[in-house]
Write an enzyme that holds these catalytic residues in place. Structure first.
Site, PDB file in Angstrom:
ATOM      1  N   ILE A 134      87.806  27.341  23.036  1.00  0.00           N
ATOM      2  CA  ILE A 134      88.245  26.945  24.366  1.00  0.00           C
ATOM      3  C   ILE A 134      87.432  27.678  25.428  1.00  0.00           C
ATOM      4  CG2 ILE A 134      90.252  27.062  25.937  1.00  0.00           C
ATOM      5  CD1 ILE A 134      91.977  26.911  23.268  1.00  0.00           C
ATOM      6  N   CYS A 135      87.096  26.973  26.521  1.00  0.00           N
ATOM      7  CA  CYS A 135      86.453  27.585  27.689  1.00  0.00           C
ATOM      8  C   CYS A 135      85.070  28.133  27.303  1.00  0.00           C
ATOM      9  CB  CYS A 135      87.385  28.667  28.261  1.00  0.00           C
ATOM     10  SG  CYS A 135      86.889  29.347  29.856  1.00  0.00           S
ATOM     11  N   ILE A 136      84.845  29.432  27.432  1.00  0.00           N
ATOM     12  CA  ILE A 136      83.552  30.048  27.097  1.00  0.00           C
ATOM     13  C   ILE A 136      83.450  30.384  25.608  1.00  0.00           C
ATOM     14  CG2 ILE A 136      84.263  32.433  27.573  1.00  0.00           C
ATOM     15  CD1 ILE A 136      80.826  30.856  28.456  1.00  0.00           C
ATOM     16  N   THR A 191      86.890  22.505  24.028  1.00  0.00           N
ATOM     17  CA  THR A 191      87.358  21.922  25.297  1.00  0.00           C
ATOM     18  C   THR A 191      87.039  22.891  26.432  1.00  0.00           C
ATOM     19  OG1 THR A 191      89.250  20.859  26.404  1.00  0.00           O
ATOM     20  CG2 THR A 191      89.725  22.842  25.136  1.00  0.00           C
TER      21      THR A 191
END
Length: 218
Positions: A134-136, A191
């Site tokens: 998720i994210c980074i 995501t």
């Protein structure tokens, strides 16, 4: 028997650990999909950031101890977890993923990975068990598995990070905040969350979809 989903935390707080919203939304989505979260983190010391000023304080904090705040104490040292214990694993974002689980924030594609994180990720990939990021956090996947598996991941649309991911041997795909990317061959789901989200509801939508996709791959 509930599926066991590892959740790899990197501290507590967006600047020096796990992004708290992303971590909690991940835990909620796992529970809503009738699976069991197995929280874990490495037992290492890292610099502390004051989240009011967003400046480093000069003090240090323990990643496992800080992550235990999010897990309400129900957490394991990642060195004690094996792929055989899990059905899938998910990495929430926050700068801790790129600073504590690896040093991608500093080194980019040449990043080294915290050894126990690398071990578990490689074990999961070798066992063909699903991995979520998720994210980074997809940078951890890319830096660890890029050369051997050439995974497809997304961090949203940030060109600089995407270029660094490509340098690891991985493929970056642009993705809107409420959607996710699935690498079916390698069973990797990612995501963008707060790489793009301007509201917690946007992050939640993407995370909920991504967690379900991870569990569906089991």
């Amino acid at each position: 028997m509930k599926k066991k989903i590892g959740v790899v935390l990197s501290g507590c707080g967006v600047r020096d650990g796990s992004e708290i919203h992303e971590a909690v939304l991940t835990l909620l989505a796992i529970d809503r999909n009738n699976a069991e979260a197995v929280c874990m983190a490495p037992d290492i010391e890292v610099p502390e950031t004051n989240h009011l000023t967003m400046q480093e304080t000069g003090a240090r904090r323990n990643v496992l101890v800080e992550s235990a705040r999010i897990a309400r104490g129900n957490i394991r040292d990642i060195k004690d977890v094996r792929a055989a214990d899990l059905d899938a694993v998910i990495f929430p974002g926050g700068f801790g993923a790129a600073k504590n689980l690896c040093n991608f924030a500093e080194k980019g594609a040449a990043a080294s990975i915290q050894p126990e994180v690398a071990r578990l990720l490689k074990e999961m990939a070798a066992a063909n068990k699903p991995i979520g990021a998720i994210c980074i956090a997809p940078v951890v996947i890319a830096a660890t598995l890029g050369k051997e598996y050439a995974p497809q991941v997304t961090i949203g649309t940030d060109a600089g990070t995407a270029a660094a991911i490509a340098e690891t041997g991985s493929l970056h795909l642009d993705c809107p905040v409420t959607e996710f990317v699935v690498d079916k061959k390698n069973k990797i789901v990612s995501t963008p969350a707060y790489m793009l989200a301007e509201h917690i509801s946007e992050a939640a939508e993407g995370i909920e979809k991504a967690v379900k996709a991870v569990i569906d791959l089991i």
